[in-house]
Design a protein around this motif. Sequence first.
Motif, PDB file in Angstrom:
ATOM      1  N   ARG A   1       0.659  -1.101   0.070  1.00 26.76           N
ATOM      2  CA  ARG A   1      -0.022  -0.022   0.029  1.00 26.76           C
ATOM      3  C   ARG A   1       0.812   1.205   0.136  1.00 26.76           C
ATOM      4  O   ARG A   1       0.361   2.410  -0.570  1.00 26.76           O
ATOM      5  N   PHE A   2       1.838   1.330   0.563  1.00 31.38           N
ATOM      6  CA  PHE A   2       2.866   2.580   0.748  1.00 31.38           C
ATOM      7  C   PHE A   2       4.023   2.649  -0.183  1.00 31.38           C
ATOM      8  O   PHE A   2       4.933   1.744  -0.491  1.00 31.38           O
ATOM      9  N   ASP A   3       4.118   3.817  -0.581  1.00 31.94           N
ATOM     10  CA  ASP A   3       5.310   4.444  -1.244  1.00 31.94           C
ATOM     11  C   ASP A   3       6.678   4.495  -0.529  1.00 31.94           C
ATOM     12  O   ASP A   3       7.776   4.386  -0.900  1.00 31.94           O
TER      13      ASP A   3
ATOM     14  N   CYS B   1       8.061  -5.067   6.567  1.00 33.20           N
ATOM     15  CA  CYS B   1       8.232  -3.626   5.808  1.00 33.20           C
ATOM     16  C   CYS B   1       8.047  -3.878   4.442  1.00 33.20           C
ATOM     17  O   CYS B   1       7.623  -3.104   3.503  1.00 33.20           O
ATOM     18  N   SER B   2       8.645  -4.982   3.997  1.00 32.70           N
ATOM     19  CA  SER B   2       8.740  -5.274   2.620  1.00 32.70           C
ATOM     20  C   SER B   2       7.472  -5.707   2.127  1.00 32.70           C
ATOM     21  O   SER B   2       6.939  -5.474   0.937  1.00 32.70           O
ATOM     22  N   LYS B   3       6.323  -6.169   3.089  1.00 35.69           N
ATOM     23  CA  LYS B   3       5.045  -6.371   2.587  1.00 35.69           C
ATOM     24  C   LYS B   3       4.219  -5.052   2.439  1.00 35.69           C
ATOM     25  O   LYS B   3       3.372  -5.071   1.871  1.00 35.69           O
ATOM     26  N   LEU B   4       4.648  -4.131   3.525  1.00 43.90           N
ATOM     27  CA  LEU B   4       3.878  -2.881   3.439  1.00 43.90           C
ATOM     28  C   LEU B   4       4.115  -2.117   2.277  1.00 43.90           C
ATOM     29  O   LEU B   4       3.360  -1.419   1.881  1.00 43.90           O
ATOM     30  N   LEU B   5       5.485  -2.137   1.896  1.00 44.75           N
ATOM     31  CA  LEU B   5       5.915  -1.077   0.545  1.00 44.75           C
ATOM     32  C   LEU B   5       5.278  -1.790  -0.728  1.00 44.75           C
ATOM     33  O   LEU B   5       5.135  -3.034  -0.972  1.00 44.75           O
ATOM     34  N   LYS B   6       5.060  -0.683  -1.458  1.00 44.96           N
ATOM     35  CA  LYS B   6       4.936  -1.185  -2.904  1.00 44.96           C
ATOM     36  C   LYS B   6       6.051  -1.433  -3.500  1.00 44.96           C
ATOM     37  O   LYS B   6       7.306  -1.309  -2.928  1.00 44.96           O
ATOM     38  N   LYS B   7       5.873  -2.185  -4.903  1.00 44.46           N
ATOM     39  CA  LYS B   7       7.389  -2.815  -5.595  1.00 44.46           C
ATOM     40  C   LYS B   7       7.814  -0.950  -5.805  1.00 44.46           C
ATOM     41  O   LYS B   7       7.398  -0.230  -6.199  1.00 44.46           O
ATOM     42  N   ASN B   8       9.233  -1.094  -5.343  1.00 44.04           N
ATOM     43  CA  ASN B   8      10.083   0.138  -5.876  1.00 44.04           C
ATOM     44  C   ASN B   8       9.812   1.307  -4.693  1.00 44.04           C
ATOM     45  O   ASN B   8      10.175   2.339  -4.792  1.00 44.04           O
ATOM     46  N   GLY B   9       8.933   0.706  -3.656  1.00 39.18           N
ATOM     47  CA  GLY B   9       8.763   1.819  -2.627  1.00 39.18           C
ATOM     48  C   GLY B   9      10.078   1.883  -1.863  1.00 39.18           C
ATOM     49  O   GLY B   9      11.089   0.847  -1.839  1.00 39.18           O
ATOM     50  N   GLU B  10       9.884   2.892  -0.921  1.00 38.77           N
ATOM     51  CA  GLU B  10      11.531   3.088   0.060  1.00 38.77           C
ATOM     52  C   GLU B  10      11.001   3.406   1.214  1.00 38.77           C
ATOM     53  O   GLU B  10       9.991   3.617   1.654  1.00 38.77           O
TER      54      GLU B  10
ATOM     55  N   VAL C   1      21.924   5.193  13.824  1.00 33.98           N
ATOM     56  CA  VAL C   1      22.209   4.747  12.492  1.00 33.98           C
ATOM     57  C   VAL C   1      20.880   5.353  11.535  1.00 33.98           C
ATOM     58  O   VAL C   1      19.805   5.274  12.032  1.00 33.98           O
ATOM     59  N   CYS C   2      21.048   5.738  10.545  1.00 33.14           N
ATOM     60  CA  CYS C   2      20.261   6.310   9.506  1.00 33.14           C
ATOM     61  C   CYS C   2      20.322   5.446   8.247  1.00 33.14           C
ATOM     62  O   CYS C   2      21.367   5.052   7.831  1.00 33.14           O
ATOM     63  N   LEU C   3      19.069   4.881   7.747  1.00 32.56           N
ATOM     64  CA  LEU C   3      19.177   3.747   6.792  1.00 32.56           C
ATOM     65  C   LEU C   3      18.087   4.173   5.743  1.00 32.56           C
ATOM     66  O   LEU C   3      16.684   4.568   5.758  1.00 32.56           O
ATOM     67  N   HIS C   4      18.507   4.178   4.285  1.00 33.31           N
ATOM     68  CA  HIS C   4      17.942   4.413   3.100  1.00 33.31           C
ATOM     69  C   HIS C   4      17.745   2.919   2.403  1.00 33.31           C
ATOM     70  O   HIS C   4      18.846   2.407   1.951  1.00 33.31           O
ATOM     71  N   VAL C   5      16.389   2.229   2.066  1.00 37.75           N
ATOM     72  CA  VAL C   5      16.264   1.065   1.806  1.00 37.75           C
ATOM     73  C   VAL C   5      15.329   1.042   0.669  1.00 37.75           C
ATOM     74  O   VAL C   5      14.247   1.825   0.743  1.00 37.75           O
ATOM     75  N   LYS C   6      15.349   0.335  -0.363  1.00 38.83           N
ATOM     76  CA  LYS C   6      14.285   0.115  -1.505  1.00 38.83           C
ATOM     77  C   LYS C   6      13.891  -1.306  -1.689  1.00 38.83           C
ATOM     78  O   LYS C   6      14.740  -2.152  -1.401  1.00 38.83           O
ATOM     79  N   ASN C   7      12.522  -1.198  -1.841  1.00 34.06           N
ATOM     80  CA  ASN C   7      12.051  -2.544  -2.177  1.00 34.06           C
ATOM     81  C   ASN C   7      11.875  -2.840  -3.697  1.00 34.06           C
ATOM     82  O   ASN C   7      10.876  -2.866  -4.417  1.00 34.06           O
ATOM     83  N   ILE C   8      13.058  -3.063  -4.356  1.00 35.24           N
ATOM     84  CA  ILE C   8      13.379  -2.934  -5.920  1.00 35.24           C
ATOM     85  C   ILE C   8      12.487  -4.081  -6.373  1.00 35.24           C
ATOM     86  O   ILE C   8      12.494  -5.280  -6.006  1.00 35.24           O
TER      87      ILE C   8
END
Length: 280
Positions: free
Chosen positions: A107-109, A130-139, A271-278
Amino acid sequence: MANRSLKYFHYGKYHLEKVGHEYANYIKSGNLLKNGPWSVMDIGCGSGRVLQEVLIPLLKPSISEIVGIDMDSNMIEFCRSKNQNPMVSFHTMNITDEKIPLYLQNRFDVLFSSYCFSHVRNLRLGFENCSKLLKKNGELFFIFQYKTHALYTTYKKMSGIYKWKLFTKEYNSFAPHFIGAEPEVELKSIIKDAGLTPLHHKFEPDFCIDLTKRQLLGIYESLDAKIDELPEDLQKDYRRDFLEIMSEVTNVDFVDQDSLDESIKFNVPTVCLHVKNIDL
């Protein structure tokens, strides 16, 4: 209890400047304001201050919705009582629940989280959800404390006291995140195991916050849900032992009530973290 939620709203603002700075840099670097509208989640929203005072001002008008979740139902009720924005909703949910509601999946970008994943015991499951919550290519962009955790370490020590063992026994083997020699390797492994792609991270072991001892104690007391489980006749003794052990763990004297308004510099390794659901 509702008074813990109000106390956290009052004292839990130590991180607003740091979070606002890091979120603003992320939003600018990703050109989020030029695209959208985005569906956004704030994980571990607490009293809602970051959502209302940082996220909405930074993202408006590039959002279609913001959903705040927290495992503490009292925090969620507090957030709902203060919310007047129709684009914002709040739900009681633990990010390490075995099942994520279908209506929240894919559901989430963008997922944001500030100093919540410090409290997540099972990081792998947390990131898998988190990967389940994210849309594909969401971050996702997360900020959290690592290497130390004063509240849970206090619980661990209290689990060795017979009087409190029943209430704190699940913490008797607790260890903070990333205390090993290679925290970056450990972090990347957890993220990849969750099916996510790490884009950027930074560890800040020397990050400190300036506040009074009273403010720091107010934060920990507002997060101490254990006291809610105790009969009233045990709460005075519990608070005495809690203050003594918390003072030992943090090396900050909370027992001397006359010194609580002293200013201190308190280390919060971050820690600061930037991740993508590619979408592979």
